[in-house]
Write a protein that holds these residues in place. Structure first.
Motif, short mmCIF file in Angstrom:
data_model
loop_
_atom_site.label_atom_id
_atom_site.label_comp_id
_atom_site.label_asym_id
_atom_site.label_seq_id
_atom_site.Cartn_x
_atom_site.Cartn_y
_atom_site.Cartn_z
N LEU A 1 -7.16 -2.37 0.57
CA LEU A 1 -6.24 -1.39 1.12
C LEU A 1 -6.90 -0.04 1.18
O LEU A 1 -7.83 0.25 0.41
CB LEU A 1 -4.94 -1.33 0.32
N GLU A 2 -6.42 0.79 2.09
CA GLU A 2 -7.00 2.13 2.23
C GLU A 2 -5.97 3.08 2.83
O GLU A 2 -5.03 2.67 3.50
CB GLU A 2 -8.25 2.11 3.11
N THR B 1 6.22 2.13 0.86
CA THR B 1 5.26 1.34 1.64
C THR B 1 5.77 1.10 3.06
O THR B 1 6.98 0.98 3.28
CB THR B 1 5.01 -0.01 0.93
N PRO B 2 4.85 1.02 4.03
CA PRO B 2 5.27 0.69 5.39
C PRO B 2 5.52 -0.81 5.56
O PRO B 2 5.37 -1.60 4.62
CB PRO B 2 4.07 1.14 6.24
N ALA B 3 5.89 -1.20 6.75
CA ALA B 3 6.17 -2.61 7.06
C ALA B 3 4.92 -3.46 6.90
O ALA B 3 3.79 -2.96 6.91
CB ALA B 3 6.71 -2.73 8.48
N VAL C 1 0.85 -1.19 0.00
CA VAL C 1 0.00 0.00 0.00
C VAL C 1 0.89 1.24 0.00
O VAL C 1 1.88 1.30 0.75
CB VAL C 1 -0.96 0.01 1.20
N GLU C 2 0.55 2.22 -0.84
CA GLU C 2 1.40 3.42 -0.95
C GLU C 2 0.55 4.67 -1.16
O GLU C 2 -0.51 4.63 -1.78
CB GLU C 2 2.38 3.28 -2.12
N LEU C 3 1.07 5.78 -0.65
CA LEU C 3 0.51 7.09 -0.95
C LEU C 3 1.05 7.55 -2.30
O LEU C 3 2.26 7.62 -2.50
CB LEU C 3 0.91 8.10 0.13
N VAL D 1 -4.64 6.68 -3.41
CA VAL D 1 -4.16 5.39 -2.96
C VAL D 1 -3.54 4.66 -4.13
O VAL D 1 -4.12 4.61 -5.23
CB VAL D 1 -5.32 4.54 -2.39
N ALA D 2 -2.37 4.07 -3.93
CA ALA D 2 -1.73 3.24 -4.95
C ALA D 2 -1.39 1.89 -4.35
O ALA D 2 -1.04 1.78 -3.17
CB ALA D 2 -0.47 3.90 -5.49
N HIS D 3 -1.50 0.86 -5.16
CA HIS D 3 -1.06 -0.48 -4.76
C HIS D 3 0.12 -0.85 -5.64
O HIS D 3 -0.04 -1.15 -6.83
CB HIS D 3 -2.20 -1.49 -4.93
#
Length: 285
Positions: free
Chosen positions: A270-271, A247-249, A128-130, A156-158
């Motif tokens: 995801l959100e 992306t976070p952990a 998940v990414e901004l 939101v990007a995946h």
């Protein structure tokens, strides 16, 4: 404003989601949501005025497909290893400068479109990414404040990734990042005025209903403003370009063996706080 594009792939129409959650048609005042619109303050002002005056016709949202919120994206710039906790889980040192790679614009699909697991893949992973969407041409930006002034909005990007292709098959990361359908984007482009602090957004991702990622953009190594400023030193950013900011952990790559990589039949949701929610079913390519 929450701008989006709805309809069948390749034939989307521009729309707006109003404050009451009603889908509104923009096709009477804007041909599409793309770089040309995002760079046109007057056109955006007309949309805002029409929305506030209640002049936009409602659209029936039942069963309608939501496409990527930006059309004709020039490039998708990606930042790797940009969260402290993600770098730690993968055993990587936090980078001294942002790690840059690219995804082709044709990897971008709608937020609920099917994602294809590549043929022969055994290590398809989630991220998940901004996403930052550029609104003004940016070259050699001199400050973080100037950088944020060039941002049209956020989404939101995946950043779907195939880790064997990315890490074990030689060359750059690009082989594991550019598989078909590997960049769901949306549902909305939320204009920058509605995101006062891009470093205070929660990100979450679930696989088959199990929470896998639960992070915050406050953990980014390089802030959104610094990423935009930095990237502009190496390339020109144009209206409609997208930057995925890391992306976070919680990715499969960082988990103990056997790592739970994605398979056909899996469902990922995801959100990001205030930016909407995605849901994808994974199927074989």
């Amino acid at each position: 404003m929450k701008l989006l594009r709805v309809g069948t792939a390749g034939a989307e129409r521009p729309a707006l989601l109003d404050a009451e959650g009603v889908l509104r048609d923009l096709s009477g005042i804007a041909p599409d949501i793309d770089g040309a619109l995002l760079a046109d303050d007057a056109a955006l002002g007309r949309i805002r005025t029409a929305a506030e005056a209640g002049e936009l016709p409602a659209l029936d949202a039942d069963g309608v497909r939501v496409g990527p919120p930006v059309a004709r994206i020039g490039k998708v710039v990606c930042i790797g290893l940009n969260y402290h906790d993600h770098a730690k889980e993968t055993g990587a040192e936090p980078p001294a400068e942002p790690v840059i790679f690219f995804k082709a614009a044709d990897t971008v699909v709608g937020p609920h479109d099917t994602v294809l697991v590549p043929r022969g893949s055994v290590k398809t992973d989630w991220e998940v990414e901004l996403a930052v969407v550029i609104g003004r041409t940016a070259r050699y930006l001199g400050s973080r404040e100037e950088a944020l002034a060039h941002v049209a909005g956020y989404a939101v990007a995946h950043d779907v990734s195939e880790r064997e292709f990315q890490i074990e098959r030689g060359g750059t990361w690009d082989k594991g990042k550019n598989c078909e359908t590997f960049n769901p984007l949306g549902p909305w482009l939320v204009t920058a005025d509605e995101v006062p602090d891009p470093q205070a957004l929660g990100l979450k991702l679930w696989v088959n209903g199990e929470l896998r990622q639960d992070g915050s953009t406050s953990d980014q190594i390089f802030s959104v403003a610094e990423v935009v400023r930095y990237v502009s030193q190496f390339m020109t950013l144009y209206p409609g370009d997208v930057i995925n900011t890391g992306t976070p952990a919680g990715v499969a790559l960082g988990m103990p063996e056997p790592k739970p990589f994605l398979r056909a039949g899996d469902v990922v949701e995801l959100e990001i706080e205030g930016l909407g929610r995605q849901r994808q079913e994974f199927k074989p390519a």
